[in-house]
Design a protein around this motif. Structure first.
Motif, short mmCIF file in Angstrom:
data_model
loop_
_atom_site.label_atom_id
_atom_site.label_comp_id
_atom_site.label_asym_id
_atom_site.label_seq_id
_atom_site.Cartn_x
_atom_site.Cartn_y
_atom_site.Cartn_z
N ILE A 238 0.87 -1.34 -0.39
CA ILE A 238 -0.20 0.65 0.46
C ILE A 238 0.39 1.03 0.23
N GLN A 239 2.25 0.79 0.81
CA GLN A 239 2.21 2.37 1.00
C GLN A 239 3.47 2.79 -0.52
N GLN A 240 4.30 0.86 -0.60
CA GLN A 240 4.37 2.27 -2.33
C GLN A 240 3.60 2.04 -3.00
N THR A 241 2.78 1.37 -3.51
CA THR A 241 1.85 2.15 -4.70
C THR A 241 1.38 3.36 -4.43
N ARG A 242 0.67 3.38 -3.19
CA ARG A 242 0.43 5.06 -3.10
C ARG A 242 1.07 5.71 -2.84
N SER A 243 2.26 5.51 -3.14
CA SER A 243 3.42 7.06 -3.17
C SER A 243 3.98 6.93 -4.54
N ILE A 244 3.96 5.93 -5.34
CA ILE A 244 4.37 6.44 -6.90
C ILE A 244 2.26 7.11 -7.22
N PHE A 245 1.45 6.57 -6.39
CA PHE A 245 0.67 7.20 -7.13
C PHE A 245 0.48 8.63 -6.93
N MET A 246 0.85 8.99 -5.51
CA MET A 246 1.08 10.45 -4.43
C MET A 246 1.87 10.68 -5.85
N LEU A 247 3.48 10.52 -6.09
CA LEU A 247 3.99 11.17 -7.81
C LEU A 247 3.81 10.81 -9.09
N SER A 248 3.03 10.76 -8.64
CA SER A 248 2.06 10.47 -10.60
C SER A 248 1.19 11.47 -10.68
N HIS A 249 0.71 11.77 -9.25
CA HIS A 249 -1.13 12.46 -9.64
C HIS A 249 -0.15 13.85 -9.70
N VAL A 250 0.40 14.22 -8.94
CA VAL A 250 1.49 15.82 -8.58
C VAL A 250 1.92 15.82 -9.76
N THR A 251 2.31 14.90 -10.41
CA THR A 251 3.50 15.11 -12.17
C THR A 251 2.08 15.17 -13.11
N ARG A 252 1.15 14.60 -12.96
CA ARG A 252 -0.18 14.85 -13.87
C ARG A 252 -0.62 15.97 -13.25
N ALA A 253 -0.75 16.40 -12.62
CA ALA A 253 -1.45 17.85 -11.99
C ALA A 253 -0.64 19.91 -12.03
N GLY A 254 1.12 19.43 -12.98
CA GLY A 254 1.82 19.63 -13.20
C GLY A 254 2.37 20.50 -12.01
N LEU A 255 2.97 19.68 -10.55
CA LEU A 255 2.45 20.81 -9.52
C LEU A 255 4.10 20.38 -8.90
N GLY A 256 4.93 20.39 -8.02
CA GLY A 256 6.32 20.09 -8.24
C GLY A 256 6.82 19.95 -8.10
N GLY A 257 7.25 21.38 -9.35
CA GLY A 257 8.55 21.35 -10.33
C GLY A 257 9.46 20.44 -10.73
N GLY A 258 8.64 19.38 -10.90
CA GLY A 258 9.53 18.39 -12.16
C GLY A 258 10.35 17.37 -10.80
N ARG A 259 10.51 17.86 -9.54
CA ARG A 259 10.86 16.67 -8.35
C ARG A 259 10.11 15.83 -7.99
N ALA A 260 9.11 15.22 -8.25
CA ALA A 260 8.05 13.57 -7.92
C ALA A 260 8.77 13.30 -9.44
#
Lengths: 417, 417
Positions: free
Chosen positions: B49-71
């Motif tokens: 859960i922890q690994q997949t949710r973290s991957i989801f979160m970073l992907s979701h941030v990336t799709r939203a154009g947030l995080g300045g590329g760090r995600a």
């Protein structure tokens, strides 16, 4: 035992030679197009049912130690031709009909046919050890789970387009479920599990058995209901617009809702008992309902005047369609013997004898070796061909092998009446 | 709009930095173990859960154009580590828990976790185009169809041993189905279909929606029923003997049968609307029942005194568990805004504001950036950690991104009250 001896002589001396001499098609794969004299009819299209049933038949003969090695010789190139020509390399799964050059003619994905791929490939792997056959069986099982299982209501959808989208509803069958297809999936999963002993194959076998018993039988008469909506609402059975090669009928009014097929019921009985045996499960919990099913088939399905098994009739009352079709006779021979062994009731032995006498005296074309396709009630030949795309070798050869095995068992256990 | 501006500032200035600075584990993969001050707790086990949710979160941030590329930078090695360490190369599928060296700790196959593999891999492929992520999403979908679909009754079994045999029943969960898991499969299939546009993915999405609506909701209150037997008989909900990292509770009496989770209901509402949007299907046929669901959640679930959303209560009557857990607040923010947009009823805007005020003033640890895990009704902090194996970043980050998007939409359409 006189009947056993007659079957043994006929099987080895007539029926197997008929197929072992004819089944290999000159252009590759197998052919089953033969007229009443056993001569090729000139048809050459290859159907999924015809190829897989021929592979099953040769494998079944090989496993039974019959055919003198010739069946196994035919299997090798026939299997290879099948695997090379019938697989849809674009969308996965298997074509329904191809022509003799291997060009697809009907590309729909029909689960009835896919169940026979699983069944035939498993039997072939059991007979020959072929790793290709085993891989094809397991992979086809996986495809059926992915594309055909109905995760909304349970059971399986049955008819798809080439790309595995469900076909439209109504006469295209995309919104129906049937006793027939689910019974053949039970048959296929049984042999797949016999081959692999994998838990997932046993689990899906138990699940399709659950669907059959809890959704597809009338729980009073324990007779099968032919067709359903996706949510298992029973529906009057219709014919589908699917080319089967040559169907017994493919138009007309829907069947009455209380219609049941004696042949499917008695075929189910023995295939189910075989599934329990392979699963190593006890029959006791099922004995009572199997007795009700067998009593219905013997009471209403068997022709007391001419012998043989009628086509179909209502759940409670005499048969409506009094013709005699080849496959119902083949399955009734095995089923009534199993009912006799299970229930110990002489009535099932008598039913067996009545069907056997009709088969022996009317259905088998003894001069040539195979069975006629369809007879009138009194045995007058109505459809006289011995083989086509759909009427081929699986029912008759399996029936003779399985009937003989049961007669020898009855003999050896001293159970004969 | 004041709330939108506050969320935008918090998301970019506090919440995302919290995770972008901490989520990469020194030994590879991701970590989510942080105390109330955002300091590592010392735990290192990796959960599915922890690994997949973290991957989801970073992907979701990336799709939203947030995080300045760090995600996106963090995704590459994290995805690779996940694919190399979590896959069961023997029996296929994904381990449940491994230790920091990659040694499996819990090898059971849990469908809740597999739904998050499908969800996270699909979101990752949408965000980055990764063919490995897409292949993992599609293959995991295939595994779930093969091993978890229940072809007897429909829906999915949820808990298996390593070799995909169902776990025993009772507290091991092998004979139960749940609203929770089927809702998360809907969520996962939605994003998978958004990625692939493959018919089979849309079909299974529609089927799981059918199961949820026709089997897993009470059709009077349109509130979710938590647990069922395999045949969908509703059962009082129990806790399962599955290590989740840290569950809110894992023993005690079964819940009353008429219990429902406000958080699941309102989360379902918006995930279902999103599924319809991706399927390009109309919402009209569902509007009435969604209105009943939303009215129940707003009427009984929202705390009129302190704000926030209660944990759970009966289908008809005031809440029984008045605590405030983090994830229900996160999902209610999005769900009430969707209810407001769909139904145009000011009551859902007010419900949103009541939950938001509680989240902003009590739940968020503004000094550090993440949300506390569990509060008493009045906002007193009960469980003060900001992250563990199960409470991590998926609910909070997704909620802030999705809430902000809805507020901006309401603003641009001039729908704000």
């Amino acid at each position: 035992m006189q009947i056993a001896d007659r079957i043994e002589g006929y099987l080895g001396g007539k029926l197997l030679p008929f197929w072992l001499e004819r089944v290999a098609a000159p252009e590759g794969g197998f052919t089953t197009y033969f007229d009443r004299n056993g001569r090729p009819t000139g048809q050459t299209d290859k159907t999924l049912i015809q190829q897989t049933r021929s592979i099953f038949m040769l494998s079944h003969v090989t496993r039974a130690g019959l055919g003198g090695g010739r069946a196994a010789e035919l299997l090798g190139p026939g299997l290879q031709w099948f695997l090379e020509n019938f697989r849809d390399t674009g969308h996965d799964g298997w074509y329904w009909i191809i022509d003799k050059t291997g060009t697809p003619v009907s590309t729909d994905k029909i689960i009835y046919g896919h169940s026979f791929v699983i069944y035939a490939m498993s039997e072939c792997a059991l007979a020959t050890g072929s790793p290709e056959a085993r891989a094809a069986a397991e992979h086809t099982f996986d495809l059926v789970q992915k594309y055909a299982s109905d995760t909304a209501f349970g059971g399986y959808r049955e008819m798809f387009l080439r790309d595995w989208q469900p076909r439209p509803g109504g006469p295209y069958g995309g919104d129906r479920k049937s006793f027939d297809v689910h019974m053949h999936l039970m048959e296929a999963y049984t042999t797949l599990y016999e081959l692999t002993r994998r838990d997932i194959h046993a689990r899906k076998l138990r699940e399709v058995i659950e669907v059959l018993w809890s959704r597809m039988f009338d729980p009073v008469s324990w007779t099968g209901i032919a067709q359903f909506g996706l949510d298992f609402t029973p529906l009057p059975a219709i014919m589908f617009r699917t080319v089967w090669g040559a169907d017994r009928d493919n138009e007309g009014e829907p069947r009455p809702l209380d219609n049941t097929s004696y042949g499917h019921n008695i075929e189910f009985l023995w295939l189910f008992l075989h599934a329990l045996e392979v699963l190593e499960e006890r029959v006791d919990p099922w004995r009572d309902r199997l007795a009700v099913l067998a009593r219905h088939t013997a009471g209403f399905g068997v022709d007391q005047k001419y012998g043989g098994l009628f086509v179909e009739g209502p759940r409670n009352g005499p048969a409506r369609d009094l013709q005699k079709e080849f496959w119902q006779q083949a399955e009734a021979l095995v089923g009534f013997l199993d009912a006799y062994i299970l229930l110990g009731d002489r009535a099932y032995w008598d039913a067996f004898v009545r069907v056997f006498d009709f088969v022996w005296s009317k259905m088998i074309n003894h001069d040539v070796g195979e069975w006629f396709a369809l007879l009138d009630r009194d045995g007058t030949v109505r459809w006289d061909y011995l083989g086509h795309a759909w009427k081929n070798n699986y029912h008759t050869v399996r029936s003779m092998i399985q009937t003989l095995a049961r007669l020898r068992k009855i003999e050896s256990l001293g159970l004969a009446p």
